[in-house]
Design a protein around this motif. Structure first.
Motif, mmCIF file in Angstrom:
data_model
loop_
_atom_site.group_PDB
_atom_site.id
_atom_site.type_symbol
_atom_site.label_atom_id
_atom_site.label_comp_id
_atom_site.label_asym_id
_atom_site.label_seq_id
_atom_site.Cartn_x
_atom_site.Cartn_y
_atom_site.Cartn_z
ATOM 1 N N ALA A 51 0.823 -1.210 0.000
ATOM 2 C CA ALA A 51 0.000 0.000 0.000
ATOM 3 C C ALA A 51 0.858 1.262 0.000
ATOM 4 C CB ALA A 51 -0.928 -0.005 1.216
ATOM 5 N N VAL A 52 1.878 1.284 0.835
ATOM 6 C CA VAL A 52 2.740 2.475 0.915
ATOM 7 C C VAL A 52 3.466 2.703 -0.412
ATOM 8 C CG1 VAL A 52 4.769 3.481 2.021
ATOM 9 C CG2 VAL A 52 3.028 2.338 3.411
ATOM 10 N N ALA A 53 4.011 1.648 -0.991
ATOM 11 C CA ALA A 53 4.722 1.784 -2.261
ATOM 12 C C ALA A 53 3.783 2.245 -3.374
ATOM 13 C CB ALA A 53 5.374 0.458 -2.639
ATOM 14 N N THR A 54 2.570 1.682 -3.409
ATOM 15 C CA THR A 54 1.592 2.044 -4.441
ATOM 16 C C THR A 54 1.139 3.483 -4.297
ATOM 17 O OG1 THR A 54 0.793 -0.249 -4.523
ATOM 18 C CG2 THR A 54 -0.636 1.446 -5.449
ATOM 19 N N VAL A 55 0.825 3.877 -3.083
ATOM 20 C CA VAL A 55 0.370 5.254 -2.834
ATOM 21 C C VAL A 55 1.492 6.255 -3.119
ATOM 22 C CG1 VAL A 55 -0.400 6.869 -1.047
ATOM 23 C CG2 VAL A 55 -1.415 4.591 -1.188
ATOM 24 N N THR A 56 2.715 5.894 -2.767
ATOM 25 C CA THR A 56 3.853 6.783 -3.047
ATOM 26 C C THR A 56 3.983 7.036 -4.544
ATOM 27 O OG1 THR A 56 5.070 6.005 -1.094
ATOM 28 C CG2 THR A 56 6.346 7.070 -2.832
ATOM 29 N N ALA A 57 3.924 5.960 -5.323
ATOM 30 C CA ALA A 57 4.033 6.092 -6.778
ATOM 31 C C ALA A 57 2.878 6.918 -7.334
ATOM 32 C CB ALA A 57 4.060 4.708 -7.427
ATOM 33 N N TRP A 58 1.674 6.667 -6.823
ATOM 34 C CA TRP A 58 0.504 7.435 -7.272
ATOM 35 C C TRP A 58 0.640 8.907 -6.904
ATOM 36 C CZ3 TRP A 58 -2.872 9.789 -3.689
ATOM 37 C CH2 TRP A 58 -3.967 10.443 -4.257
ATOM 38 N N PHE A 60 3.258 10.729 -6.482
ATOM 39 C CA PHE A 60 4.250 11.441 -7.278
ATOM 40 C C PHE A 60 3.962 11.391 -8.777
ATOM 41 C CE2 PHE A 60 6.964 10.764 -3.443
ATOM 42 C CZ PHE A 60 7.190 12.107 -3.169
ATOM 43 N N GLY A 61 2.852 10.757 -9.151
ATOM 44 C CA GLY A 61 2.407 10.822 -10.534
ATOM 45 C C GLY A 61 2.919 9.742 -11.459
ATOM 46 N N ALA A 62 3.111 8.534 -10.956
ATOM 47 C CA ALA A 62 3.516 7.426 -11.820
ATOM 48 C C ALA A 62 2.413 7.139 -12.841
ATOM 49 C CB ALA A 62 3.784 6.175 -10.981
ATOM 50 N N PRO A 63 2.744 6.605 -14.004
ATOM 51 C CA PRO A 63 1.733 6.320 -15.029
ATOM 52 C C PRO A 63 0.606 5.435 -14.494
ATOM 53 C CG PRO A 63 3.927 6.095 -15.940
ATOM 54 C CD PRO A 63 4.105 6.259 -14.458
ATOM 55 N N ARG A 64 -0.597 5.720 -14.923
ATOM 56 C CA ARG A 64 -1.772 5.001 -14.420
ATOM 57 C C ARG A 64 -1.677 3.512 -14.669
ATOM 58 N NH1 ARG A 64 -6.979 3.319 -16.140
ATOM 59 N NH2 ARG A 64 -8.546 3.542 -14.490
ATOM 60 N N GLU A 65 -1.202 3.106 -15.845
ATOM 61 C CA GLU A 65 -1.137 1.683 -16.173
ATOM 62 C C GLU A 65 -0.229 0.935 -15.205
ATOM 63 O OE1 GLU A 65 0.570 0.738 -19.934
ATOM 64 O OE2 GLU A 65 -0.441 -1.206 -20.047
ATOM 65 N N ARG A 66 0.894 1.527 -14.863
ATOM 66 C CA ARG A 66 1.814 0.875 -13.932
ATOM 67 C C ARG A 66 1.192 0.744 -12.546
ATOM 68 N NH1 ARG A 66 6.769 -0.438 -14.666
ATOM 69 N NH2 ARG A 66 7.157 -0.165 -12.431
ATOM 70 N N VAL A 67 0.490 1.777 -12.133
ATOM 71 C CA VAL A 67 -0.135 1.740 -10.805
ATOM 72 C C VAL A 67 -1.237 0.696 -10.761
ATOM 73 C CG1 VAL A 67 -1.490 3.051 -9.125
ATOM 74 C CG2 VAL A 67 0.449 4.137 -10.281
ATOM 75 N N THR A 68 -2.133 0.713 -11.729
ATOM 76 C CA THR A 68 -3.291 -0.182 -11.699
ATOM 77 C C THR A 68 -2.909 -1.649 -11.881
ATOM 78 O OG1 THR A 68 -3.669 0.214 -14.073
ATOM 79 C CG2 THR A 68 -4.897 1.579 -12.499
ATOM 80 N N LEU A 69 -1.821 -1.916 -12.590
ATOM 81 C CA LEU A 69 -1.384 -3.299 -12.779
ATOM 82 C C LEU A 69 -0.609 -3.843 -11.574
ATOM 83 C CD1 LEU A 69 -0.241 -3.350 -16.520
ATOM 84 C CD2 LEU A 69 -2.257 -4.461 -15.524
ATOM 85 N N GLY A 70 -0.352 -2.977 -10.608
ATOM 86 C CA GLY A 70 0.375 -3.421 -9.422
ATOM 87 C C GLY A 70 1.880 -3.367 -9.564
ATOM 88 N N LEU A 71 2.359 -2.772 -10.652
ATOM 89 C CA LEU A 71 3.794 -2.760 -10.916
ATOM 90 C C LEU A 71 4.565 -1.831 -9.980
ATOM 91 C CD1 LEU A 71 3.710 -2.796 -14.816
ATOM 92 C CD2 LEU A 71 4.304 -4.688 -13.288
ATOM 93 N N GLU A 72 3.851 -0.954 -9.289
ATOM 94 C CA GLU A 72 4.509 -0.045 -8.351
ATOM 95 C C GLU A 72 4.457 -0.557 -6.915
ATOM 96 O OE1 GLU A 72 6.244 2.493 -9.146
ATOM 97 O OE2 GLU A 72 5.717 2.684 -11.258
ATOM 98 N N GLY A 73 3.804 -1.707 -6.699
ATOM 99 C CA GLY A 73 3.604 -2.151 -5.325
ATOM 100 C C GLY A 73 4.357 -3.383 -4.881
ATOM 101 N N PHE A 74 4.753 -4.232 -5.821
ATOM 102 C CA PHE A 74 5.250 -5.560 -5.424
ATOM 103 C C PHE A 74 6.572 -5.542 -4.675
ATOM 104 C CE2 PHE A 74 6.954 -4.966 -9.671
ATOM 105 C CZ PHE A 74 8.208 -5.545 -9.641
ATOM 106 N N ASN A 75 7.431 -4.571 -4.984
ATOM 107 C CA ASN A 75 8.665 -4.486 -4.203
ATOM 108 C C ASN A 75 8.364 -4.104 -2.751
ATOM 109 O OD1 ASN A 75 11.287 -4.892 -5.818
ATOM 110 N ND2 ASN A 75 10.030 -3.685 -7.217
ATOM 111 N N GLY A 76 7.343 -3.297 -2.565
ATOM 112 C CA GLY A 76 6.897 -2.965 -1.211
ATOM 113 C C GLY A 76 6.381 -4.180 -0.470
ATOM 114 N N THR A 77 5.716 -5.084 -1.187
ATOM 115 C CA THR A 77 5.238 -6.323 -0.575
ATOM 116 C C THR A 77 6.386 -7.100 0.041
ATOM 117 O OG1 THR A 77 3.531 -6.506 -2.292
ATOM 118 C CG2 THR A 77 3.952 -8.464 -0.966
ATOM 119 N N LEU A 78 7.412 -7.318 -0.747
ATOM 120 C CA LEU A 78 8.553 -8.104 -0.286
ATOM 121 C C LEU A 78 9.331 -7.387 0.813
ATOM 122 C CD1 LEU A 78 9.862 -9.604 -3.644
ATOM 123 C CD2 LEU A 78 8.652 -10.780 -1.806
ATOM 124 N N ILE A 79 9.424 -6.069 0.731
ATOM 125 C CA ILE A 79 10.091 -5.306 1.786
ATOM 126 C C ILE A 79 9.352 -5.497 3.107
ATOM 127 C CG2 ILE A 79 10.550 -2.956 2.627
ATOM 128 C CD1 ILE A 79 11.139 -2.213 -0.334
#
Length: 310
Positions: A51-58, A60-79
């Motif tokens: 959640a923190v990684a996804t919200v951070t990316a959102w 700061f304006g990461a592309p919508r496709e990357r956010v919605t596909l979960g591409l901005e969150g998975f490293n946060g999951t493992l962390i």
């Protein structure tokens, strides 16, 4: 186009499944269930990191496709999962997960800028970097380390290379679960079910890769306890999924190419483990990242192997 707030909940869910390079919501649900089956702390902290990684990316304006596909969150999951495993459930761990997920989000963007022109993905490299830095540096801070000792592999308490049938079949599923630091075979089975929702090829690639990791470890004489715990399987699993269908077309030569990558990741696991052990670091998914980057970068040179179409 920027993602909306309503996009965030499903994006967080998909962030969990993107650890295994998948975006199917059914896979994501199975993965969350598997994490909580492994222990509430893994589910809670994994979702916190996502959640923190996804919200951070959102934010700061990461592309919508990357956010919605979960591409901005998975490293946060493992962390989140890694830090609660290493530092336990404490207030300082919550702060570290939040900080680590934010840092991981920024590093993800930086690596994307560097790697995208070369048609390479960040994979789990941000997680590897952030977690390695935090774990290696932790003994400096009393409130973080709290007198802990360096983590030991299962073989430290159960040495020997005599592998039982139990080691083999449990190691097969643990190799899938250890992607998320889970060493209970039934948790690995739930993860495998989730991969089945993503597609039979994905699940088959994961299962075969875990088996290949076991065979290679057996042939080289790895400790039985480590094999049974899946420690030689999870980097093989991720590499197999990445190189067989996700990034590389599963042609006959492509499958053979993926198999070579799986073997390479298994062998590299031992090297990375021994490299980090003196400083208190962990193998994490470094072998998967290094092998997959290398094999994908080499694809344009080999006429018999081609990238998968998206």
């Amino acid at each position: 186009m920027r993602a909306t707030i309503s996009d965030l909940p499903p994006a967080v869910l998909r962030g969990v499944s993107q650890v295994d390079l998948q975006s199917d919501y059914r896979t994501a649900i199975c993965f969350v269930i598997a994490l909580f089956a492994g222990g509430w702390r893994f589910g809670a902290f994994g979702l916190l990191g996502t959640a923190v990684a996804t919200v951070t990316a959102w934010f700061f304006g990461a592309p919508r496709e990357r956010v919605t596909l979960g591409l901005e969150g998975f490293n946060g999951t493992l962390i989140g999962v890694a830090l609660v495993l290493y530092f336990d459930v404490r207030w300082v761990t919550v702060l570290l997960v939040i900080l680590g997920a934010i840092m991981g989000s920024v590093l993800t963007a930086a690596l994307n800028a560097l790697l995208t022109p070369h048609d390479l993905s960040t994979l789990t490299a941000p997680f590897c970097v952030i977690t390695t830095v935090m774990v290696v540096g932790a003994p400096t801070f009393a409130r973080v380390w709290g007198g802990r000792g360096l983590a030991s592999p299962p073989s430290a308490g159960h040495p020997g290379a005599t592998v039982t049938f139990t080691d083999l079949w449990q190691g097969l599923f643990n190799g899938i679960g250890q992607v998320f630091f889970q060493d209970r075979f039934y948790v690995g089975m739930i993860f495998l079910l989730g991969l089945l929702f993503a597609g039979p090829l994905v699940a088959l690639a994961a299962l075969v890769s875990s088996a290949v990791g076991i065979v290679v470890a057996l042939l080289l004489g790895a400790a039985a306890a480590d094999i049974g715990a899946g420690l030689y399987g999870y980097n093989a699993v991720l590499t197999g999924i990445a190189l067989c269908g996700t990034f590389v077309a599963p042609t006959p030569l492509g499958v053979l190419y993926a198999l070579v990558g799986v073997v390479s990741a298994t062998v590299l696991t031992a090297f990375v483990t021994d490299l980090f052990r003196p400083v208190g670091g962990h193998t994490l998914t470094w072998p998967f990242v290094l092998v997959t980057w290398t094999f994908l970068a080499a694809v344009p040179i080999f006429s018999g192997v081609r990238r998968a179409t998206t």
